[in-house]
Design a protein around this motif. Structure first.
Motif, short mmCIF file in Angstrom:
data_model
loop_
_atom_site.label_atom_id
_atom_site.label_comp_id
_atom_site.label_asym_id
_atom_site.label_seq_id
_atom_site.Cartn_x
_atom_site.Cartn_y
_atom_site.Cartn_z
N GLN A 164 0.86 -1.19 0.00
CA GLN A 164 0.00 0.00 0.00
C GLN A 164 0.89 1.24 0.00
OE1 GLN A 164 -2.56 -0.33 3.46
NE2 GLN A 164 -4.17 -1.33 2.28
N ARG A 175 3.16 2.27 3.11
CA ARG A 175 2.63 1.92 4.44
C ARG A 175 3.41 0.72 4.98
NH1 ARG A 175 -3.75 1.52 5.40
NH2 ARG A 175 -3.63 3.63 6.18
N VAL A 212 -5.09 6.16 -0.49
CA VAL A 212 -4.27 4.95 -0.30
C VAL A 212 -4.44 4.13 -1.58
CG1 VAL A 212 -4.01 2.82 1.03
CG2 VAL A 212 -4.69 4.94 2.18
N GLU A 214 -3.24 0.47 -3.74
CA GLU A 214 -2.71 -0.88 -3.50
C GLU A 214 -2.18 -1.47 -4.81
OE1 GLU A 214 -5.88 -2.19 -0.02
OE2 GLU A 214 -6.24 -2.82 -2.08
N GLU A 251 -8.66 1.55 -0.27
CA GLU A 251 -8.08 0.54 0.59
C GLU A 251 -9.04 -0.64 0.66
OE1 GLU A 251 -7.19 2.67 4.13
OE2 GLU A 251 -6.43 0.86 5.08
#
Ligand code: SAH
Length: 360
Positions: A164, A175, A212, A214, A251
């Protein structure tokens, strides 16, 4: 403290905060404590239930799909029938039962299961024993022998580790997972320095501050390998999973334990950890390697176009009252937009230009 928590905490103490991908890899695949490594998480008494476990109709229709696609590829004999992450082996057993009605197709099949969990491989061996077919196991797709192939992956890609990245005001940071001494548990943090060149596609790089995003490097690599094989040997792959058709910020990492959502960093190894699949990233990786991509379409539309309503009708014809209730509720669960029908997507990769059934 569980064995895996202890192990992860020591890793963090020794090396500093770990990437989310490493955390997920350990939580799912640690040889001693990983989620998939010991138990059987499927079914009504497990943590979650997948489409082939809901109804035999799923595997039967997919078996027919592969038979039609095999013909359109020129009926290669032999052909490798490969499944990635086959769980209990239910889907493969249902496909092989359907293939019995097409002797030429069935005798061409060489079955290869790609599975990292010894416990689940044992469960697959049990499910497939009664088929009388010779089956081979491998721990990675790359180890399956070369040659024309048909490949199935249901709820496989969602189990692969993700990274992430967070869009900060001054750039991107990854992250990470840390140990919170005060709380006595894992917590999220961000890498102290900016990542000058995060490996994100254009769609994701334009995400707003605070977003965020991914990515799954492992998923991209496997889709690329499948694409290369498709281009080199000829073949087709069917990928079914929950996820989004176009790369987008958001997310989606989630943990499920006993059919309920769970905190993603609590009880590593005891809860299922998954993230939505970015289908456009999979298609891009496979196409860059030379395959054609078809779809994604929704699972509901796909199964309807393959004739799930007719199949349910045929099964209802010989069903008891209790079985009839099961068939109707399974049909609804697989195709209804409020259930699996819209969230789950189907992507086909193929050496054929013409769209396969369900993608026209
Ligand atoms: N396809 C099955 C199970 C989905 S669960 C079904 O629909 O019921 C995910 C499966 O992928 C499990 O069998 C798990 O052990 C396997 N798996 C997870 N990571 C893997 C990896 N990197 N390589 C091969 N198999 C993996």
């Amino acid at each position: 403290m569980s064995g895996l928590e202890d192990h992860l905490r020591r890793r963090i103490d020794a090396d500093g905060p770990m990437s989310l991908a490493s955390f997920m890899e350990e939580a799912l695949g640690n040889p001693d404590f990983g989620y998939y490594m010991s138990g059987d998480p499927f079914g009504r008494s497990g943590d979650f239930i997948t489409a082939p476990e809901i109804s035999q109709m799923f595997g039967e229709l997919i078996g027919l799909w592969f038979a039609v696609v095999w013909r359109s590829l020129g009926s290669p004999d032999p052909v490798n029938l490969i499944e990635l992450g086959p769980g209990r082996g239910t889907l493969m057993a249902d496909m092989l039962r359907t293939a019995k009605t097409m002797p030429e197709f069935r005798s061409a099949l060489r079955v290869h299961m790609v599975e990292t969990s010894p416990a689940l491989a044992a469960s697959q061996r049990k499910s497939l024993k009664k088929t009388g077919v010779e089956v081979h196991w491998h721990d990675a797709f790359e180890r399956v022998p070369e040659g024309p192939f048909l490949l199935m992956a249901n709820e496989f890609f969602d189990a692969l580790p993700i990274r992430q990245f967070i869009r900060a005001g001054d750039g991107w940071r990854e992250r990470v997972v840390k140990w919170d001494l005060g709380k006595g548990g894992f917590c999220f943090g961000v890498s102290p320095s900016l990542d000058p060149a995060p490996p994100l596609s254009r769609d994701l790089l334009s995400a707003p501050v605070g977003a965020v995003v991914e990515i799954s490097p492992a998923a991209g690599e496997i889709a690329g390998s499948i694409g290369r094989r498709v281009a080199k040997d000829g073949g087709a792959a069917l990928i079914i999973d929950y996820g989004h058709p176009v790369s987008a910020a958001g997310e989606t990492l989630q943990a499920v334990k006993g059919h309920a959502y769970h905190d993603v960093l609590s009880d590593p190894g005891q809860a299922d950890l998954t993230a939505h699949v970015d289908f456009s990233a999979l298609a891009r990786a496979a196409m860059a390697a030379g395959a054609r991509a078809h779809g994604p379409v929704t699972q509901g539309d796909f199964l309807e176009s393959l004739g799930i309503s007719a199949r349910a009708g045929a099964l209802l014809g010989t069903a008891s009252a209790a079985q009839a209730e099961d068939i109707k509720s399974a049909h609804k669960r697989l195709v209804d937009k409020g259930e699996m029908g819209a969230l789950f997507k189907v992507l086909a990769l193929s050496s054929d230009v013409a769209p396969p059934p369900g993608f026209e």
